[in-house]
Design a protein around this motif. Structure first.
Motif, short mmCIF file in Angstrom:
data_model
loop_
_atom_site.label_atom_id
_atom_site.label_comp_id
_atom_site.label_asym_id
_atom_site.label_seq_id
_atom_site.Cartn_x
_atom_site.Cartn_y
_atom_site.Cartn_z
N ARG A 116 0.85 -1.20 0.00
CA ARG A 116 0.00 0.00 0.00
C ARG A 116 0.88 1.25 0.00
NH1 ARG A 116 -3.64 2.63 -2.23
NH2 ARG A 116 -4.43 4.35 -0.98
N ALA A 117 1.94 1.22 0.80
CA ALA A 117 2.86 2.37 0.83
C ALA A 117 3.51 2.58 -0.54
CB ALA A 117 3.94 2.15 1.89
N LEU A 118 3.83 1.50 -1.23
CA LEU A 118 4.42 1.62 -2.57
C LEU A 118 3.42 2.22 -3.56
CD1 LEU A 118 6.40 -1.73 -2.71
CD2 LEU A 118 7.36 0.59 -2.63
N ALA A 119 2.15 1.82 -3.46
CA ALA A 119 1.13 2.40 -4.34
C ALA A 119 0.99 3.90 -4.07
CB ALA A 119 -0.21 1.69 -4.14
N LEU A 120 1.00 4.29 -2.81
CA LEU A 120 0.92 5.71 -2.46
C LEU A 120 2.17 6.45 -2.90
CD1 LEU A 120 -0.64 5.40 1.09
CD2 LEU A 120 -1.76 6.32 -0.96
N GLN A 121 3.31 5.79 -2.80
CA GLN A 121 4.58 6.39 -3.22
C GLN A 121 4.53 6.79 -4.69
OE1 GLN A 121 8.40 4.66 -1.61
NE2 GLN A 121 8.57 3.94 -3.72
N ASP A 122 3.89 5.95 -5.49
CA ASP A 122 3.73 6.28 -6.92
C ASP A 122 2.90 7.53 -7.13
OD1 ASP A 122 5.27 4.09 -7.64
OD2 ASP A 122 3.54 2.80 -8.09
N GLU A 123 2.05 7.86 -6.13
CA GLU A 123 1.21 9.07 -6.18
C GLU A 123 1.87 10.23 -5.43
OE1 GLU A 123 -2.54 8.00 -4.44
OE2 GLU A 123 -2.73 6.19 -5.68
N HIS A 124 3.11 10.06 -5.02
CA HIS A 124 3.85 11.06 -4.23
C HIS A 124 3.17 11.32 -2.88
CE1 HIS A 124 6.34 11.67 -7.73
NE2 HIS A 124 5.23 11.79 -8.44
N ARG A 125 2.65 10.23 -2.31
CA ARG A 125 2.02 10.28 -0.99
C ARG A 125 2.73 9.29 -0.08
NH1 ARG A 125 -3.74 8.77 -1.57
NH2 ARG A 125 -3.99 9.66 0.50
N HIS A 126 2.33 9.26 1.18
CA HIS A 126 2.98 8.41 2.17
C HIS A 126 1.94 7.61 2.94
CE1 HIS A 126 6.44 10.94 1.35
NE2 HIS A 126 5.65 11.99 1.56
N LEU A 127 2.41 6.55 3.62
CA LEU A 127 1.55 5.73 4.47
C LEU A 127 2.03 5.82 5.90
CD1 LEU A 127 -0.74 3.48 4.49
CD2 LEU A 127 1.17 1.88 4.74
N LEU A 128 1.10 6.08 6.83
CA LEU A 128 1.38 6.01 8.25
C LEU A 128 0.56 4.85 8.79
CD1 LEU A 128 1.91 8.57 10.92
CD2 LEU A 128 0.01 7.01 11.26
N LEU A 129 1.24 3.84 9.32
CA LEU A 129 0.59 2.69 9.95
C LEU A 129 0.72 2.86 11.44
CD1 LEU A 129 -0.76 -0.10 9.67
CD2 LEU A 129 1.54 -1.10 9.66
N SER A 130 -0.41 2.97 12.12
CA SER A 130 -0.41 3.21 13.56
C SER A 130 -1.69 2.65 14.15
CB SER A 130 -0.33 4.71 13.84
OG SER A 130 -0.32 4.96 15.22
N GLY A 131 -1.55 1.90 15.24
CA GLY A 131 -2.71 1.32 15.89
C GLY A 131 -2.52 -0.16 16.10
N ASP A 132 -1.57 -0.75 15.44
CA ASP A 132 -1.26 -2.17 15.58
C ASP A 132 0.19 -2.29 16.02
OD1 ASP A 132 -3.75 -3.41 14.26
OD2 ASP A 132 -3.04 -1.98 12.75
N PRO A 133 0.47 -3.23 16.93
CA PRO A 133 1.87 -3.39 17.35
C PRO A 133 2.68 -4.15 16.29
CG PRO A 133 0.47 -4.88 18.59
CD PRO A 133 -0.44 -4.05 17.72
N VAL A 134 3.08 -3.44 15.26
CA VAL A 134 3.89 -4.01 14.18
C VAL A 134 5.35 -3.64 14.46
CG1 VAL A 134 4.38 -3.93 11.71
CG2 VAL A 134 2.01 -3.86 12.51
#
Length: 137
Positions: A58-76
């Motif tokens: 998902r982060a890579l797909a957003l990266q192609d759109e010049h956007r970013h992913l913040l994953l927060s809420g799960d203990p990853v």
């Protein structure tokens, strides 16, 4: 870029995500795992690793759109993000580990309805003294 906010249950990951979403959107998509993949009733280690790869994709797909992913809420774990097969294609990864004292953590978990019998499972074996941070709830 893949931005990760991680930490133990009750550390404030979901609260942090909710607080920053209005400020970061639309440049940053702020999600929990359940927003991008179905979470089974009993997640396994293999599932968590597959779910982390889905988040990286998902982060890579957003990266192609010049956007970013913040994953927060799960203990990853940050290491699991870096170990995901597609992570090598990310332009960057940043992680923030939220910490909380056992006393504050237990109070937060109690407020959200977690079973009292499971509190010990949430605390690290060498957890800090309850005197640290107990004035933060």
């Amino acid at each position: 870029m893949f931005l990760l906010v991680t930490g133990a249950s009750g550390a404030g990951k979901s609260t942090a995500r909710l607080a920053v979403t209005p400020v970061l959107s639309p440049d940053v998509e702020c999600v929990e795992l359940h927003d991008i993949i179905d979470v089974p009733a009993r997640p396994t280690l293999a599932w968590r690793q597959q779910a982390t790869e889905v988040a990286v994709q998902r982060a890579l797909a957003l990266q192609d759109e010049h956007r970013h992913l913040l994953l927060s809420g799960d203990p990853v774990a940050a290491g699991e993000v870096l170990a995901a097969p597609s992570a090598v294609y990310l332009h960057g990864v940043a992680a923030c580990l939220l910490d909380v004292s056992p006393g504050v953590q237990s109070a937060r978990l109690n407020r959200r309805g977690d079973a009292p019998a499971l509190m010990a499972d949430h605390h690290a074996p060498d957890a800090r003294s309850d005197s640290l941070g107990d004035n933060v709830a």
